[in-house]
Design a protein around this motif. Structure first.
Motif, PDB file in Angstrom:
ATOM      1  N   SER A 211       0.859  -1.177   0.000  1.00 49.04           N
ATOM      2  CA  SER A 211       0.000   0.000   0.000  1.00 49.04           C
ATOM      3  C   SER A 211       0.900   1.234   0.000  1.00 49.04           C
ATOM      4  O   SER A 211       1.986   1.219   0.560  1.00 49.04           O
ATOM      5  CB  SER A 211      -0.898   0.003   1.243  1.00 49.04           C
ATOM      6  N   THR A 212       0.453   2.265  -0.669  1.00 48.54           N
ATOM      7  CA  THR A 212       1.186   3.523  -0.649  1.00 48.54           C
ATOM      8  C   THR A 212       0.265   4.603  -0.104  1.00 48.54           C
ATOM      9  O   THR A 212      -0.862   4.745  -0.566  1.00 48.54           O
ATOM     10  CB  THR A 212       1.635   3.920  -2.069  1.00 48.54           C
ATOM     11  N   ILE A 213       0.752   5.317   0.899  1.00 47.73           N
ATOM     12  CA  ILE A 213      -0.081   6.347   1.496  1.00 47.73           C
ATOM     13  C   ILE A 213       0.625   7.695   1.420  1.00 47.73           C
ATOM     14  O   ILE A 213       1.841   7.757   1.284  1.00 47.73           O
ATOM     15  CB  ILE A 213      -0.405   6.030   2.976  1.00 47.73           C
ATOM     16  N   ALA A 214      -0.163   8.739   1.458  1.00 46.83           N
ATOM     17  CA  ALA A 214       0.393  10.095   1.482  1.00 46.83           C
ATOM     18  C   ALA A 214       0.033  10.715   2.829  1.00 46.83           C
ATOM     19  O   ALA A 214      -1.131  10.763   3.204  1.00 46.83           O
ATOM     20  CB  ALA A 214      -0.191  10.924   0.342  1.00 46.83           C
ATOM     21  N   ILE A 215       1.062  11.133   3.566  1.00 43.28           N
ATOM     22  CA  ILE A 215       0.808  11.661   4.906  1.00 43.28           C
ATOM     23  C   ILE A 215       1.594  12.942   5.157  1.00 43.28           C
ATOM     24  O   ILE A 215       2.610  13.202   4.516  1.00 43.28           O
ATOM     25  CB  ILE A 215       1.178  10.642   6.020  1.00 43.28           C
ATOM     26  N   SER A 216       1.058  13.729   6.074  1.00 41.75           N
ATOM     27  CA  SER A 216       1.770  14.912   6.537  1.00 41.75           C
ATOM     28  C   SER A 216       1.433  15.081   8.011  1.00 41.75           C
ATOM     29  O   SER A 216       0.256  15.013   8.397  1.00 41.75           O
ATOM     30  CB  SER A 216       1.324  16.132   5.731  1.00 41.75           C
ATOM     31  N   ASP A 217       2.440  15.294   8.840  1.00 43.52           N
ATOM     32  CA  ASP A 217       2.242  15.394  10.283  1.00 43.52           C
ATOM     33  C   ASP A 217       1.523  14.164  10.840  1.00 43.52           C
ATOM     34  O   ASP A 217       0.621  14.273  11.661  1.00 43.52           O
ATOM     35  CB  ASP A 217       1.475  16.672  10.637  1.00 43.52           C
ATOM     36  N   LYS A 218       1.905  13.017  10.345  1.00 43.25           N
ATOM     37  CA  LYS A 218       1.331  11.754  10.827  1.00 43.25           C
ATOM     38  C   LYS A 218       2.453  10.723  10.967  1.00 43.25           C
ATOM     39  O   LYS A 218       3.513  10.862  10.359  1.00 43.25           O
ATOM     40  CB  LYS A 218       0.314  11.206   9.832  1.00 43.25           C
ATOM     41  N   ALA A 219       2.142   9.705  11.759  1.00 41.78           N
ATOM     42  CA  ALA A 219       3.104   8.621  11.948  1.00 41.78           C
ATOM     43  C   ALA A 219       2.533   7.334  11.365  1.00 41.78           C
ATOM     44  O   ALA A 219       1.320   7.162  11.312  1.00 41.78           O
ATOM     45  CB  ALA A 219       3.405   8.440  13.428  1.00 41.78           C
ATOM     46  N   VAL A 220       3.410   6.469  10.910  1.00 45.25           N
ATOM     47  CA  VAL A 220       3.021   5.127  10.479  1.00 45.25           C
ATOM     48  C   VAL A 220       3.977   4.145  11.141  1.00 45.25           C
ATOM     49  O   VAL A 220       5.171   4.407  11.230  1.00 45.25           O
ATOM     50  CB  VAL A 220       3.171   4.922   8.953  1.00 45.25           C
ATOM     51  N   ALA A 221       3.425   3.042  11.585  1.00 43.63           N
ATOM     52  CA  ALA A 221       4.286   1.990  12.104  1.00 43.63           C
ATOM     53  C   ALA A 221       3.725   0.649  11.668  1.00 43.63           C
ATOM     54  O   ALA A 221       2.519   0.516  11.457  1.00 43.63           O
ATOM     55  CB  ALA A 221       4.377   2.062  13.624  1.00 43.63           C
ATOM     56  N   VAL A 257      -0.333   0.897  11.156  1.00 48.38           N
ATOM     57  CA  VAL A 257      -1.262   1.842  11.773  1.00 48.38           C
ATOM     58  C   VAL A 257      -0.805   3.266  11.488  1.00 48.38           C
ATOM     59  O   VAL A 257       0.385   3.583  11.568  1.00 48.38           O
ATOM     60  CB  VAL A 257      -1.333   1.628  13.311  1.00 48.38           C
ATOM     61  N   ILE A 258      -1.759   4.118  11.127  1.00 51.40           N
ATOM     62  CA  ILE A 258      -1.479   5.555  10.991  1.00 51.40           C
ATOM     63  C   ILE A 258      -2.012   6.254  12.239  1.00 51.40           C
ATOM     64  O   ILE A 258      -3.144   6.008  12.646  1.00 51.40           O
ATOM     65  CB  ILE A 258      -2.177   6.146   9.744  1.00 51.40           C
ATOM     66  N   CYS A 284     -10.186   0.158  16.517  1.00 55.18           N
ATOM     67  CA  CYS A 284      -9.629   1.275  15.749  1.00 55.18           C
ATOM     68  C   CYS A 284     -10.603   2.444  15.681  1.00 55.18           C
ATOM     69  O   CYS A 284     -10.210   3.584  15.523  1.00 55.18           O
ATOM     70  CB  CYS A 284      -9.177   0.834  14.350  1.00 55.18           C
ATOM     71  N   LYS A 285     -11.900   2.117  15.798  1.00 48.93           N
ATOM     72  CA  LYS A 285     -12.881   3.208  15.849  1.00 48.93           C
ATOM     73  C   LYS A 285     -12.670   4.032  17.112  1.00 48.93           C
ATOM     74  O   LYS A 285     -12.769   5.248  17.114  1.00 48.93           O
ATOM     75  CB  LYS A 285     -14.302   2.627  15.839  1.00 48.93           C
ATOM     76  N   ARG A 286     -12.364   3.325  18.198  1.00 47.28           N
ATOM     77  CA  ARG A 286     -12.161   4.019  19.466  1.00 47.28           C
ATOM     78  C   ARG A 286     -10.874   4.845  19.449  1.00 47.28           C
ATOM     79  O   ARG A 286     -10.830   5.955  19.960  1.00 47.28           O
ATOM     80  CB  ARG A 286     -12.101   2.987  20.604  1.00 47.28           C
ATOM     81  N   THR A 287      -9.819   4.277  18.879  1.00 47.24           N
ATOM     82  CA  THR A 287      -8.539   5.007  18.880  1.00 47.24           C
ATOM     83  C   THR A 287      -8.472   6.018  17.735  1.00 47.24           C
ATOM     84  O   THR A 287      -7.609   6.897  17.742  1.00 47.24           O
ATOM     85  CB  THR A 287      -7.362   4.020  18.725  1.00 47.24           C
ATOM     86  N   GLY A 288      -9.380   5.876  16.755  1.00 48.42           N
ATOM     87  CA  GLY A 288      -9.389   6.815  15.629  1.00 48.42           C
ATOM     88  C   GLY A 288      -8.166   6.688  14.743  1.00 48.42           C
ATOM     89  O   GLY A 288      -7.666   7.672  14.202  1.00 48.42           O
ATOM     90  N   THR A 289      -7.658   5.457  14.614  1.00 51.69           N
ATOM     91  CA  THR A 289      -6.446   5.263  13.812  1.00 51.69           C
ATOM     92  C   THR A 289      -6.722   4.300  12.662  1.00 51.69           C
ATOM     93  O   THR A 289      -7.195   3.185  12.884  1.00 51.69           O
ATOM     94  CB  THR A 289      -5.325   4.655  14.676  1.00 51.69           C
ATOM     95  N   PRO A 290      -6.408   4.707  11.418  1.00 53.88           N
ATOM     96  CA  PRO A 290      -6.546   3.803  10.273  1.00 53.88           C
ATOM     97  C   PRO A 290      -5.598   2.613  10.416  1.00 53.88           C
ATOM     98  O   PRO A 290      -4.490   2.756  10.920  1.00 53.88           O
ATOM     99  CB  PRO A 290      -6.146   4.664   9.081  1.00 53.88           C
ATOM    100  N   VAL A 291      -6.074   1.450   9.976  1.00 53.56           N
ATOM    101  CA  VAL A 291      -5.290   0.226  10.114  1.00 53.56           C
ATOM    102  C   VAL A 291      -5.259  -0.528   8.791  1.00 53.56           C
ATOM    103  O   VAL A 291      -6.260  -0.575   8.075  1.00 53.56           O
ATOM    104  CB  VAL A 291      -5.907  -0.697  11.203  1.00 53.56           C
ATOM    105  N   LEU A 292      -4.097  -1.087   8.465  1.00 53.07           N
ATOM    106  CA  LEU A 292      -3.960  -1.957   7.302  1.00 53.07           C
ATOM    107  C   LEU A 292      -3.449  -3.308   7.774  1.00 53.07           C
ATOM    108  O   LEU A 292      -2.434  -3.393   8.457  1.00 53.07           O
ATOM    109  CB  LEU A 292      -2.976  -1.363   6.298  1.00 53.07           C
TER     110      LEU A 292
END
Lengths: 311, 120, 177
Positions: A211-221, A257-258, A284-292
């Motif tokens: 997957s390729t994502i575009a982010i700004s001021d975000k973290a991915v791990a 996770v973003i 993830c709904k509770r934490t508000g973080t997108p997940v792959l």
């Protein structure tokens, strides 16, 4: 004609002078750290910060893990936060995640090797310690109740240190850049006025992305079973263990996770790696973080708005 | 027929561009340090270390890895280009010694997708 | 360029143009073979004297003539000096690319510049494309690009030299009219 020539020269040199970033690599936190930066982001100070925090985390872990039963340890502000976070992740993962997992995983040789299966006696002893001996805090001090107990905050400390490194870069005037600690990264600001493009590695092929994502001021791990693992009798033992089953987590190949900061992304990628699909969708709904999630049969599960970061 | 002022300007610009040409060809991505000898390629960790390359290359050469960078510290080749190259650290950077057929370079994963970073 | 007009005006078309192409091609080929014996501080690098014929074709003749000279030179010189396949696969794209860019440069900026900077440009483009071709066809290791800056600098300097030579020859031809 003269204008055309002039324009051509201007375009050529403008192209040569667009946002130019440098990459600097070094070894820290047990992995290769890569910092994408513009000149003069105070890199020396950034690296020193990373080393200092790493030392704070490691020295406490080592002291605790090697200490005999009955020792007590004062808790500094950094570790106060780390302990607090660890209970958050433990709760989110429904007790599957626990920093005391190290008591068990260290018997297999994690994190550095050499790897092998522990003897049944040692295994049983570690499981017993994890099941019956929660961390004991007395008067603001951590008391080691059982010699077999070992802790590791590796699941989210790396992310936290990335956040600290980014803070230092920003303090030094950096408006954009990436700190990538072995795949746990924070990308801030923009490159050529567009968001940073980050690929998620394919578990079986380092040259491919899933997957390729575009982010700004975000973290991915990303947490996966393909970087830290060993094979024994045809079974894959990866470094993330489920503390309800006391076995290596084997639900997925990788989970990304973003999040708004790298500590959260780092910690949650481990949490989601341990959670069944339905639980993951709910958490993830509770934490508000997108997940792959990349499953064993090569399926991609995108949760909580991961798609919105693609393209 | 005399040289014109614009010639000088263009020549100066061309010489400046010499420093950037390399960037046309060098990808970015997760880097690894690679030692190339006649016997093939070998990955070298980014840990700080001094390597004596005499056995590997048959030449009196010393490779130094420090703080995520690498350089050929000493070499017995005549032109000393690899030594003068100094530290290599960015994607595609290389210190190359043609007479000894030795090179140290920073290889990065192919970046045809234009990615700035990889999460793994 | 006024002198170009003068030259072509004095010469009768077709035959003289063809003759000049022949002369420039011959010049390029002779230089191309001769420079094999001239060593430079960096191994494998040549002065680029053969480029003189191409530059003269660009400044005194036209687009087609320049490419004819470039193409013939890039084929015939390796034929004589040996190692044909390797040299053509690396040299032909390099020669054609540098000819194309020198032509474009001359068409766009010919009024303000001479063949000196054109030669420098040609030298730089030529070596860059050579590295590129060698990189994808033979060496296949990005390590070679680490050498490119050194080669590019020397090649650009050589280009100035050959460009200046072309300028002198051009001036001489003009005076001898």
């Amino acid at each position: 004609m003269r204008k055309t020539a002039l324009l051509l020269c201007v375009v050529l040199f403008a192209a040569a002078c667009t946002d130019k970033f440098e990459k600097r690599q070094f070894y820290a936190m047990g992995t290769l750290v890569e910092i994408t930066h513009k000149k003069d982001a105070g890199l020396k100070q950034v690296i020193r910060t990373i080393n200092e925090y790493e030392e704070q985390v490691k020295s406490f872990e080592n002291e605790y893990n090697n200490a005999p039963a009955g020792s007590s340890f004062p808790i500094n502000p950094l570790w106060e936060v780390l302990f607090k976070k660890s209970y958050d992740y433990k709760a989110l993962s429904k007790d599957r995640f626990d920093i005391r997992a190290m008591s068990l995983t260290s018997l297999y040789g994690f994190p550095e090797g050499s790897f092998d299966l522990p003897s049944p006696e040692k295994y049983a002893a570690a499981v017993d310690a994890i099941k019956n001996k929660p961390l004991l805090f007395v008067d603001g001090k951590l008391v080691k109740e059982d010699e077999r107990l070992k802790i590791s905050v590796g699941a989210f400390a790396k992310g936290m240190i990335v956040d600290k490194a980014v803070e230092v870069m920003k303090k030094n005037g950096a408006e954009s850049g990436i700190v990538n600690a072995g795949g746990d990264l924070y990308a801030f600001g923009k490159k050529n006025k567009s968001r940073w493009r980050v690929g998620i590695r394919h578990p079986d092929d380092a040259s491919k992305v899933i997957s390729t994502i575009a982010i700004s001021d975000k973290a991915v791990a990303t947490s996966g079973d393909y970087e830290r693992f060993f094979m024994k009798n045809g079974i894959r033992y990866s470094h993330i263990f489920d503390m309800t089953t006391m076995e290596p987590a084997s639900l997925y190949r990788s989970v990304s996770v973003i999040a708004d900061n790298c500590e959260t992304a780092d910690g949650l990628s481990t949490v989601f790696f341990l959670l069944p699909e339905t639980d993951a969708a709910e958490v993830c709904k509770r934490t508000g973080t997108p997940v792959l999630i990349y499953t064993h049969d090569g399926r991609l599960i995108k949760l909580c708005g991961w798609e919105s970061f693609e393209n | 027929m005399k040289i014109k002022a614009a010639d000088i300007v263009v020549i100066v610009l061309l010489f400046i561009s010499v420093f950037f040409i390399k960037n046309l060809f060098t990808p970015s991505g997760a880097p690894s340090l690679v030692l190339v000898t006649e016997n093939g390629e070998k990955n070298i960790p980014f840990h700080n270390h001094l390597y004596d390359l005499r056995e590997e290359t048959g030449h009196a050469m010393i490779l130094e890895v420090k703080d995520g960078r690498a350089r050929i510290k000493e070499s017995d080749c005549p032109a000393q280009i690899c030594v003068l190259t100094g530290w290599v650290s960015a994607c595609g950077d290389a210190a190359v010694c043609i007479p000894n057929k030795v090179a140290v370079y920073v290889r990065c994963e192919d970046d045809d997708k234009g990615l700035d970073a990889i999460s793994r | 360029m006024s002198d170009v007009k003068m030259m072509t005006k004095d010469l009768t078309p077709y035959q003289d143009r063809t003759a000049l192409i022949g002369v420039f091609t011959a010049l390029s080929i002779v230089f191309g073979i001769a420079e094999n014996f001239i060593g430079l501080p960096l191994p494998g690098l040549r002065l680029g004297l053969a480029n003189i014929g191409i530059m003269l074709a660009i400044t005194m003749l036209d687009f087609k003539a320049a490419f004819a000279v470039a193409f013939l030179k890039a084929i015939i010189v390796p034929l004589v000096t040996g190692n044909f396949i390797v040299k053509v696969s690396i040299g032909l794209p390099a020669t054609l690319a540098s000819t194309f860019l020198m032509l474009t440069y001359f068409k766009l900026c010919g009024r303000f510049i001479t063949s000196v900077s054109m030669g420098a440009l040609g030298g730089l483009v030529h070596i860059t494309v050579q590295f590129f071709m060698a990189g994808i066809l033979y060496i296949q290791s990005p390590a070679i690009y680490g050498l490119l800056p050194y080669f590019a600098a020397v090649s650009t300097a050589c280009g100035i030299f050959t460009g200046y030579t072309a300028l002198m020859i051009n001036g001489y031809l003009k005076r001898s009219q």
